[in-house]
Design a protein around this motif. Structure first.
Motif, mmCIF file in Angstrom:
data_model
loop_
_atom_site.group_PDB
_atom_site.id
_atom_site.type_symbol
_atom_site.label_atom_id
_atom_site.label_comp_id
_atom_site.label_asym_id
_atom_site.label_seq_id
_atom_site.Cartn_x
_atom_site.Cartn_y
_atom_site.Cartn_z
ATOM 1 N N GLY A 1 2.240 2.086 -3.263
ATOM 2 C CA GLY A 1 1.252 2.440 -4.264
ATOM 3 C C GLY A 1 0.931 1.305 -5.210
ATOM 4 O O GLY A 1 0.386 1.508 -6.278
ATOM 5 N N GLU B 1 -5.197 3.364 -16.181
ATOM 6 C CA GLU B 1 -4.890 4.784 -15.997
ATOM 7 C C GLU B 1 -6.164 5.600 -15.751
ATOM 8 O O GLU B 1 -6.186 6.477 -14.886
ATOM 9 C CB GLU B 1 -4.130 5.324 -17.205
ATOM 10 C CG GLU B 1 -2.710 4.812 -17.279
ATOM 11 C CD GLU B 1 -2.006 5.155 -18.584
ATOM 12 O OE1 GLU B 1 -2.680 5.600 -19.548
ATOM 13 O OE2 GLU B 1 -0.780 4.989 -18.642
ATOM 14 N N SER C 1 -0.934 4.777 -6.767
ATOM 15 C CA SER C 1 -0.239 5.968 -7.242
ATOM 16 C C SER C 1 0.897 5.603 -8.192
ATOM 17 O O SER C 1 1.538 4.570 -8.059
ATOM 18 C CB SER C 1 0.315 6.754 -6.052
ATOM 19 O OG SER C 1 1.239 5.958 -5.338
ATOM 20 N N VAL C 2 1.110 6.458 -9.161
ATOM 21 C CA VAL C 2 2.186 6.274 -10.123
ATOM 22 C C VAL C 2 3.338 7.156 -9.646
ATOM 23 O O VAL C 2 3.409 8.340 -9.973
ATOM 24 C CB VAL C 2 1.734 6.652 -11.556
ATOM 25 C CG1 VAL C 2 2.860 6.406 -12.545
ATOM 26 C CG2 VAL C 2 0.507 5.859 -11.943
ATOM 27 N N ASN C 3 4.227 6.550 -8.860
ATOM 28 C CA ASN C 3 5.357 7.301 -8.331
ATOM 29 C C ASN C 3 6.553 7.197 -9.283
ATOM 30 O O ASN C 3 6.475 6.581 -10.345
ATOM 31 C CB ASN C 3 5.711 6.823 -6.915
ATOM 32 C CG ASN C 3 6.024 5.342 -6.872
ATOM 33 O OD1 ASN C 3 6.482 4.757 -7.847
ATOM 34 N ND2 ASN C 3 5.767 4.723 -5.732
ATOM 35 N N THR D 1 -6.786 3.153 -6.381
ATOM 36 C CA THR D 1 -5.781 4.016 -5.765
ATOM 37 C C THR D 1 -4.439 3.314 -5.778
ATOM 38 O O THR D 1 -4.055 2.644 -4.838
ATOM 39 C CB THR D 1 -6.171 4.390 -4.319
ATOM 40 O OG1 THR D 1 -6.372 3.181 -3.592
ATOM 41 C CG2 THR D 1 -7.419 5.233 -4.282
ATOM 42 N N SER E 1 0.838 -1.201 0.000
ATOM 43 C CA SER E 1 0.000 0.000 0.000
ATOM 44 C C SER E 1 0.871 1.249 0.000
ATOM 45 O O SER E 1 0.603 2.201 -0.730
ATOM 46 C CB SER E 1 -0.924 0.021 1.209
ATOM 47 O OG SER E 1 -1.819 -1.061 1.138
ATOM 48 N N ILE F 1 -7.417 5.033 -12.245
ATOM 49 C CA ILE F 1 -6.615 5.774 -11.261
ATOM 50 C C ILE F 1 -7.043 7.231 -11.243
ATOM 51 O O ILE F 1 -7.255 7.828 -10.176
ATOM 52 C CB ILE F 1 -5.105 5.629 -11.565
ATOM 53 C CG1 ILE F 1 -4.645 4.193 -11.288
ATOM 54 C CG2 ILE F 1 -4.290 6.619 -10.735
ATOM 55 C CD1 ILE F 1 -3.248 3.878 -11.779
ATOM 56 N N HIS G 1 2.612 -3.126 -9.272
ATOM 57 C CA HIS G 1 1.704 -2.043 -9.664
ATOM 58 C C HIS G 1 0.789 -2.517 -10.786
ATOM 59 O O HIS G 1 1.227 -3.234 -11.691
ATOM 60 C CB HIS G 1 2.513 -0.825 -10.114
ATOM 61 C CG HIS G 1 1.694 0.404 -10.220
ATOM 62 N ND1 HIS G 1 0.904 0.672 -11.317
ATOM 63 C CD2 HIS G 1 1.505 1.430 -9.349
ATOM 64 C CE1 HIS G 1 0.283 1.810 -11.130
ATOM 65 N NE2 HIS G 1 0.624 2.292 -9.945
ATOM 66 N N GLY H 1 -10.272 7.833 -9.512
ATOM 67 C CA GLY H 1 -10.284 7.496 -8.098
ATOM 68 C C GLY H 1 -10.872 6.129 -7.815
ATOM 69 O O GLY H 1 -11.084 5.772 -6.657
#
Length: 162
Positions: free
Chosen positions: A10, A66, A77-79, A75, A7, A69, A113, A72
């Motif tokens: 992400g 995409e 996240s694309v870090n 969840t 989590s 994401i 991911h 919403g």
């Protein structure tokens, strides 16, 4: 503990409850009523003037993920780590997957991911096939082979495949 790590990275999708009844109904239809969903898709396809036996359109999974994401609905996240992993060429990605497969206690969370899961799975299946060929068995039987031997061969397969 692993859920918390994924989590934080992400990588773990979080399906939030929705108040949109149409979205909820579509989810249930797709998950629990497979025959009804297929019939509805056929009916709608024919109503649009397309052949029932026509080729199914190619699904853009990356685009769907995409959009989910952005909306919403998912969840994950694309870090920066995920962006870097997405941009890897096949050789570097294969090496990263091989390292991840060899280190069971130090997993590469970016590979979990949703945007990377399909590519990761394809690469793992490719490695399994390659290792099976090298040891003279079928990919379906690879699970029965000594785990240490598979790890050693997978590591060498990841570094030698081109």
């Amino acid at each position: 503990m692993r859920v918390a790590e994924l989590s934080a990275a992400g990588a773990l999708p979080d399906r939030r409850p929705t108040r949109d009844t149409q979205t909820q109904a579509r989810g249930w239809l797709g998950k629990y009523f497979i025959e009804e969903r297929s019939a509805l898709v056929s009916e709608l396809t024919q109503a649009d003037g397309h052949s029932r036996d026509g080729v199914a359109p190619r699904i853009d999974f990356r685009g769907r993920i995409e959009r989910a994401i952005v909306r919403g609905q998912l969840t994950a996240s694309v870090n920066e780590t995920v962006r870097e992993t997405l941009s890897l060429d096949d050789t570097r990605f294969r090496a990263r997957v091989a390292r991840d497969a060899a280190r069971h206690h130090e997993r590469d969370d970016a590979l979990c991911h949703p945007l990377l899961l399909n590519r990761w799975t394809r690469e793992l299946n490719g490695m399994r096939t390659h290792v099976a060929e090298r040891i003279g068995t079928s990919p379906k039987r690879i699970a029965r082979v000594d785990a240490a031997r598979v790890r050693d061969l997978a590591a060498s397969a990841g570094s030698r495949r081109s």
